[in-house]
Design a protein around this motif. Structure first.
Motif, short mmCIF file in Angstrom:
data_model
loop_
_atom_site.label_atom_id
_atom_site.label_comp_id
_atom_site.label_asym_id
_atom_site.label_seq_id
_atom_site.Cartn_x
_atom_site.Cartn_y
_atom_site.Cartn_z
N ARG A 293 -39.66 9.38 12.85
CA ARG A 293 -40.72 9.94 11.99
C ARG A 293 -42.06 9.25 12.21
N LEU A 294 -42.02 8.05 12.80
CA LEU A 294 -43.25 7.28 12.99
C LEU A 294 -43.58 7.22 14.48
N ALA A 295 -44.83 6.93 14.80
CA ALA A 295 -45.24 6.81 16.21
C ALA A 295 -44.55 5.61 16.84
N PRO A 296 -44.34 5.64 18.18
CA PRO A 296 -43.73 4.48 18.83
C PRO A 296 -44.60 3.24 18.58
N GLY A 297 -43.96 2.11 18.34
CA GLY A 297 -44.71 0.87 18.10
C GLY A 297 -45.26 0.77 16.68
N ALA A 298 -44.78 1.63 15.76
CA ALA A 298 -45.30 1.62 14.39
C ALA A 298 -44.95 0.30 13.68
N VAL A 299 -45.78 -0.04 12.70
CA VAL A 299 -45.56 -1.24 11.89
C VAL A 299 -45.17 -0.79 10.47
N VAL A 300 -44.01 -1.27 10.02
CA VAL A 300 -43.55 -0.96 8.66
C VAL A 300 -43.61 -2.23 7.83
N ALA A 301 -44.30 -2.17 6.70
CA ALA A 301 -44.34 -3.32 5.78
C ALA A 301 -43.29 -3.12 4.71
N THR A 302 -42.64 -4.23 4.34
CA THR A 302 -41.69 -4.17 3.23
C THR A 302 -41.71 -5.49 2.49
N ILE A 303 -40.75 -5.67 1.57
CA ILE A 303 -40.82 -6.83 0.69
C ILE A 303 -39.46 -7.50 0.58
N LEU A 304 -39.46 -8.82 0.67
CA LEU A 304 -38.23 -9.58 0.45
C LEU A 304 -38.30 -10.04 -1.01
N CYS A 305 -37.70 -9.23 -1.91
CA CYS A 305 -37.96 -9.32 -3.35
C CYS A 305 -37.55 -10.64 -3.97
N ASP A 306 -36.38 -11.16 -3.59
CA ASP A 306 -35.97 -12.41 -4.24
C ASP A 306 -35.03 -13.23 -3.37
N THR A 307 -34.85 -14.47 -3.80
CA THR A 307 -33.97 -15.40 -3.09
C THR A 307 -32.50 -14.99 -3.26
N GLY A 308 -31.68 -15.36 -2.28
CA GLY A 308 -30.25 -15.05 -2.36
C GLY A 308 -29.47 -16.07 -3.17
N LEU A 309 -30.16 -17.09 -3.68
CA LEU A 309 -29.44 -18.20 -4.33
C LEU A 309 -28.78 -17.81 -5.65
#
Ligand SMILES: Cc1ncc(COP(=O)(O)O)c(C=O)c1O
Length: 311
Positions: A293-309
């Motif tokens: 769905r995105l152009a080749p080489g696209a950049v996707v931003a996302t979020i690492l919501c919380d620690t696994g501890l």
């Protein structure tokens, strides 16, 4: 030159790094993840907690020394506990008994009074919308009994604005002004909507995809077939009050098995020990990049919501 010392933990909130997940996802394209698990309370909710309490103090809804009361899956409670410690308020956190016991322990360690509310239809580790509603009702009752300030995160617009004013602009700057898509799971929706609004303003062609537990996709307009899932803090089987459908182009489903797989992948390949919603976000970002769905080489931003501890 190094920055001067922070005046308090409140000033440690925000300005988290952006990290490339090139080992977990070598391509096509690239995933850049905002490391929110590095916040003082251990999650993305610190930003909303600080913003809501500061606004309530400045307009007089929260009086000096008055109790703060909120329903939490653990993360909002931790953010509030950090802010309450600095601002001088006792905190009462109501929580579904289905959340991991580590969460209650963390809140108590930060000085909060934790009230566990029995589950309605969920199971340990799998908290449903009905479980959350029961905990929220208890928070409302305690706030009324004790004359406290009820945070009511699902209706507090300051959380969304905090992400629009800080998280989104930070991601844009840290990516060097190159983000083609934004992918995130939805609890109150503050993170997804606030960041989507900020990034869309900077890139009108930005594709925004919400992450939903599979068979629990109300944002995609589907009936909720499976309210129980592992993505604690998100996927409550409802459309949150501030939802703006114009900011969502797609909903990407993630199964419990995929979330478990990606949690392990992020730990083993990237050295990032994060929670299930963070893992689901990375999984969905990779799926979007693989979808064509995105152009080749696209950049996707996302979020690492919380620690696994705390799982
Ligand atoms: C682990 C986790 N991930 C994601 C979220 C979603 O954040 P938001 O409420 O901004 O949608 C939460 C919210 O509590 C959470 O606890």
């Amino acid at each position: 030159m190094s920055p001067p010392p922070a005046a308090s933990a409140l000033d440690l909130i925000g300005r988290t790094p952006l990290v490339a997940l090139d080992r977990a996802h070598p391509g096509p394209g690239r995933i850049l993840a905002k490391a929110e698990f590095l916040q003082p309370g251990g999650s993305v909710k610190d930003r909303a907690a600080r913003a809501i309490l500061l606004a309530a103090r400045s307009d007089g809804r929260l009086r000096p020394g008055a109790p703060v009361v909120e329903m939490t899956s653990g993360n909002m409670g931790a953010g509030l506990a950090v802010a309450c410690a600095i601002l001088g308020h006792p905190l009462v956190a109501t929580m579904s008994a289905g959340n991991s016991p580590q969460r209650a322990r963390m809140l108590e360690a930060l000085g909060a009074e934790v009230v566990l509310v029995p589950q309605v239809d969920g199971a340990p580790g799998q908290v449903t919308g009905a479980d959350v509603a029961a905990a929220a009702e208890r928070a409302r009752a305690i706030a009324a009994e004790r004359g406290g300030f009820h945070v009511d995160q699902f209706h507090a617009a300051e959380g969304l604005r905090a992400h629009e004013q800080t998280t989104g602009p930070e991601i844009w700057e840290q990516s060097g002004g190159r983000v083609d898509a934004w992918v995130a799971c939805v609890g109150t929706g503050a993170t997804f909507l606030g960041v989507a609004a900020a990034l869309r303003q900077r890139n009108p062609r930005l594709l925004c995809a919400a992450v939903e537990p599979s068979d629990c996709q109300p944002l995609a307009g589907q009936p909720v077939a499976k309210p129980r899932h592992l993505l604690q803090g998100t996927g409550y089987g409802l459309v949150p009050p501030h939802w703006d459908a114009s900011l969502m182009d797609a909903s990407i489903p993630v199964t419990d098995e995929e979330a478990e797989h990606w949690r392990r992948l992020l730990a083993l390949r990237e050295g990032l020990h994060v929670g299930f919603s963070a893992a689901a976000n990375a999984c969905a970002a990779a799926a979007l990049l693989a979808s064509g769905r995105l152009a080749p080489g696209a950049v996707v931003a996302t979020i690492l919501c919380d620690t696994g501890l705390k799982y």
